[in-house]
Structures are given as structure tokens and as C-alpha cells.
Design a protein around this motif. Sequence first.
Motif, PDB file in Angstrom:
ATOM      1  N   GLY A  24       4.215   3.824  -6.618  1.00 58.20           N
ATOM      2  CA  GLY A  24       4.331   5.255  -6.323  1.00 58.20           C
ATOM      3  C   GLY A  24       4.570   5.447  -4.842  1.00 58.20           C
ATOM      4  O   GLY A  24       4.085   4.660  -4.019  1.00 58.20           O
ATOM      5  N   LEU A  25       5.347   6.453  -4.479  1.00 57.72           N
ATOM      6  CA  LEU A  25       5.613   6.717  -3.061  1.00 57.72           C
ATOM      7  C   LEU A  25       5.811   8.208  -2.854  1.00 57.72           C
ATOM      8  O   LEU A  25       6.571   8.855  -3.570  1.00 57.72           O
ATOM      9  N   VAL A  26       5.079   8.737  -1.860  1.00 58.96           N
ATOM     10  CA  VAL A  26       5.266  10.138  -1.477  1.00 58.96           C
ATOM     11  C   VAL A  26       5.443  10.181   0.032  1.00 58.96           C
ATOM     12  O   VAL A  26       4.625   9.624   0.770  1.00 58.96           O
ATOM     13  N   VAL A  27       6.521  10.753   0.509  1.00 64.73           N
ATOM     14  CA  VAL A  27       6.734  10.903   1.951  1.00 64.73           C
ATOM     15  C   VAL A  27       7.146  12.341   2.228  1.00 64.73           C
ATOM     16  O   VAL A  27       8.064  12.870   1.590  1.00 64.73           O
TER      17      VAL A  27
ATOM     18  N   ILE B 256      10.063  12.878  -0.386  1.00 62.07           N
ATOM     19  CA  ILE B 256      10.281  11.860  -1.413  1.00 62.07           C
ATOM     20  C   ILE B 256       9.026  11.807  -2.270  1.00 62.07           C
ATOM     21  O   ILE B 256       7.904  11.822  -1.745  1.00 62.07           O
ATOM     22  N   LYS B 257       9.221  11.753  -3.559  1.00 62.98           N
ATOM     23  CA  LYS B 257       8.083  11.696  -4.489  1.00 62.98           C
ATOM     24  C   LYS B 257       8.560  10.931  -5.706  1.00 62.98           C
ATOM     25  O   LYS B 257       9.187  11.488  -6.601  1.00 62.98           O
ATOM     26  N   ILE B 258       8.321   9.623  -5.701  1.00 57.07           N
ATOM     27  CA  ILE B 258       8.848   8.811  -6.800  1.00 57.07           C
ATOM     28  C   ILE B 258       7.783   7.881  -7.385  1.00 57.07           C
ATOM     29  O   ILE B 258       6.804   7.533  -6.722  1.00 57.07           O
ATOM     30  N   ILE B 259       7.998   7.508  -8.637  1.00 62.56           N
ATOM     31  CA  ILE B 259       7.303   6.333  -9.170  1.00 62.56           C
ATOM     32  C   ILE B 259       8.371   5.378  -9.673  1.00 62.56           C
ATOM     33  O   ILE B 259       9.472   5.793 -10.024  1.00 62.56           O
ATOM     34  N   CYS B 260       8.040   4.095  -9.653  1.00 58.84           N
ATOM     35  CA  CYS B 260       8.992   3.096 -10.110  1.00 58.84           C
ATOM     36  C   CYS B 260       8.297   2.090 -11.007  1.00 58.84           C
ATOM     37  O   CYS B 260       7.537   1.253 -10.548  1.00 58.84           O
ATOM     38  N   PRO B 261       8.509   2.204 -12.309  1.00 57.48           N
ATOM     39  CA  PRO B 261       7.973   1.199 -13.234  1.00 57.48           C
ATOM     40  C   PRO B 261       8.944   0.036 -13.352  1.00 57.48           C
ATOM     41  O   PRO B 261      10.157   0.251 -13.281  1.00 57.48           O
TER      42      PRO B 261
ATOM     43  N   ARG C 116      14.065   0.729  -0.594  1.00 56.77           N
ATOM     44  CA  ARG C 116      15.398   1.152  -1.049  1.00 56.77           C
ATOM     45  C   ARG C 116      15.492   2.671  -1.145  1.00 56.77           C
ATOM     46  O   ARG C 116      16.492   3.279  -0.764  1.00 56.77           O
ATOM     47  N   VAL C 117      14.433   3.302  -1.659  1.00 56.25           N
ATOM     48  CA  VAL C 117      14.464   4.759  -1.807  1.00 56.25           C
ATOM     49  C   VAL C 117      14.464   5.432  -0.431  1.00 56.25           C
ATOM     50  O   VAL C 117      15.256   6.336  -0.157  1.00 56.25           O
ATOM     51  N   MET C 118      13.581   4.951   0.485  1.00 57.16           N
ATOM     52  CA  MET C 118      13.492   5.597   1.797  1.00 57.16           C
ATOM     53  C   MET C 118      14.777   5.433   2.599  1.00 57.16           C
ATOM     54  O   MET C 118      15.149   6.308   3.361  1.00 57.16           O
TER      55      MET C 118
ATOM     56  N   CYS D 191      12.970   2.182   7.835  1.00 62.75           N
ATOM     57  CA  CYS D 191      13.808   2.845   6.827  1.00 62.75           C
ATOM     58  C   CYS D 191      14.474   4.106   7.389  1.00 62.75           C
ATOM     59  O   CYS D 191      15.025   4.917   6.640  1.00 62.75           O
ATOM     60  N   GLY D 192      14.387   4.282   8.710  1.00 55.95           N
ATOM     61  CA  GLY D 192      15.060   5.425   9.341  1.00 55.95           C
ATOM     62  C   GLY D 192      14.306   6.736   9.186  1.00 55.95           C
ATOM     63  O   GLY D 192      14.895   7.810   9.257  1.00 55.95           O
TER      64      GLY D 192
END
Length: 339
Positions: A213-216, A186-191, A177-179, A296-297
Amino acid sequence: MKEQLENMRANAEKEIAQAGSTQQLEALRVKYLGKKGELTTVLRGMGSLSTEERPVIGQMANAIREGLEQRLEQAVQELSAKEKEEKLRNEFIDITMPGKRKIIGHKHPLSIVVDEIEEVFLGMGYEIAEGPEIEYTYYNFDALNIPETHPARDLQDTFYINDKIILRTQTSPVQVRVMQNRKPPIKIICPGKVYRSDAVDATHSPVFHQIEGLVVDKGVTMGDLKGSLEVFVKAVFGEDVKIRLRPHHFPFTEPSAEVDVSCFICGGDGCRVCKGEGWIEILGAGMVHPKVLERCGIDPEVYTGFAFGLGVERIAMIRFAIEDMRLLYENDYRFLKQF
Ligand code: DAH
């Protein structure tokens, strides 16, 4: 008639003297001196008196009225003073008595762990992302390289609302969803909460918590993944711990790894907490699969990324040496107050 009046006076005086409250006195005033009271009733008989008798009786009646009014008044004063005193005595507050201490709650061990982990990653510039707990199978599985026939679906069997909608089995769909919604970096965490149709036991619950966690970005490497995770484990388990990446397989990362932390109790020698291993498995991670990026494009020729996912209950249980996961959900105050 004189006699009648005398009797009435005697009765009234006796009753006034015996009255125990101002309320009773008021009732006596009505009974004897009121419009329909006894005095009036007696005086109604005056018509039958002789002209000589009438003023005498009249005077006598007035004197009785005045006398009774005075007695009533005095009794009212006495009793109301008594009543006031009693009221004050009943309402007395002993301000020297010790107060009742309020029990102030505090954070649940799971919240302690989530807040701590969020803090570490926010400190490294991550943002917090959220996604729905009721999720499309597409985001939960397909977009993450888990097609309908993939065995990983069995491992994460969950609650189906219909063929296309489930309770999410992992926080990984938030990656997708984030990507899809923003461009790198992109640098997120999702609890968040996740669901699996597991029977409840000491290490399983159909509802539990994960942090994704996601870093792109351009040039993100496995080294960045390892460095970020090292910062995280040192913050949670102490400066002395080390991490170890073991090759593994996740459909949405390539390469993938399971990540262990050196036992923060025994330092790696082997103990009860690490079950003699010296290492404790804490999360899954890897480099985001090019196909996932593409879907995710995001062009995998330009961008790379890493991802990781951890179970909050597991971290809390290791960190606080909790042996049974059920303790985390029973809300027994004797358990909770220890943290
Ligand atoms: N979603 C995985 C699970 O629930 C955990 C996981 C592994 C998440 C590897 C990741 C990852 O982001 O890269 O078992």
C-alpha cells in the motif's frame, strides 16, 4: 429346369423366413433376383428349351419372381418395424431420472482474502496498481535504500536472472514505479506474487503473495497510516480487534513499524492462534523515507507518505486458522471446499 426353379424358390423362401435384418433381406434380393442373381442364371439356360416349354418356364419364372418379391417386401416391412422399435427402445431417455449435479467451484482462500482486502481499500479511495514480477534490482533494492552491501538483500535472497534482473522479492518496487510515473496525490494498493529462495515448510514458500500500500500527499501522517490500517483490520478480522504499532526498521520507511492485531480468537488473553501472546503480527509499515521520495522525483519538503506491506498467505492462515501453508498450494479439494 422346372425342378431347378422349384429348388431355388424353396431355398429363397427358407432364407427369407430366417433373415434377421433388413440388411440381410437386401442381400437375399440381390442373391436371388439381382442382375447376376440365381433366377437370371437359371433363365439363361432357356435357349435350350423347346418352343412349347419356353412360355411355361417363362410364366413359372415370373410367378416365382413376383412371389419372392412379395415375400421380401413383407419381410422388410416386418423387420424394419422391429428394428425401429428396438432403436426407440435403446434410445429411450428416462426423464424422471435424477440429473447429475455439477460441482461448482468457488474462490481459493487466498483469492478470498485478496478480494476482501482490495474491496476495503477501494472503498477508501485507493486504486489498484501493478508491477512486473521480473524486476530490476534497482527497483527491488537500490531505489528502496537497499544498496548492494545492505544486509536486507540477504534476508530476501531471490532468483537472479542476471546481475540486474531478478524475480521481485517484495511488492515494494511497485511503490517506486508508481511514484516515478505520477504526481501526488497517490493512493494505491498492489497485490501480487513475490519470490524468495526459501525452502518449503509450514510457513515458507519460494512463491507467495503480498499486498503493498502507498499513500503520498501533502500532510500525510503516521496517524493516517494507523487509521487506514484500523479500518482494514476491522474489516478482515472483526470490529472488536485493535492494532498495535511496534518500532521496527525497514530501509525505505522512517519511522518504521511492525503492526500487530489483537487476537480475534481470544480477544487478547492468549490462545493457540496467537501462541499465547494476545497479539498477532500482520504487516510492516512506515512513513516513506525522504530519500525514496526524492529518488522518485517527489519533493519530501512538500509531500509525505506512508506505505505498508503484508503477506497474503499469513493473513489467510490467521483468518482461517490454517496451520500449514503448503495446504494453500496443494489444491486438495477436501481442503479447498471448506472455504
Ligand atoms: N516489503 C517488506 C517485506 O517484504 C514489507 C514492507 C514493510 C512493505 C514496510 C512496506 C513497508 O511498504 O512500509 O518484508
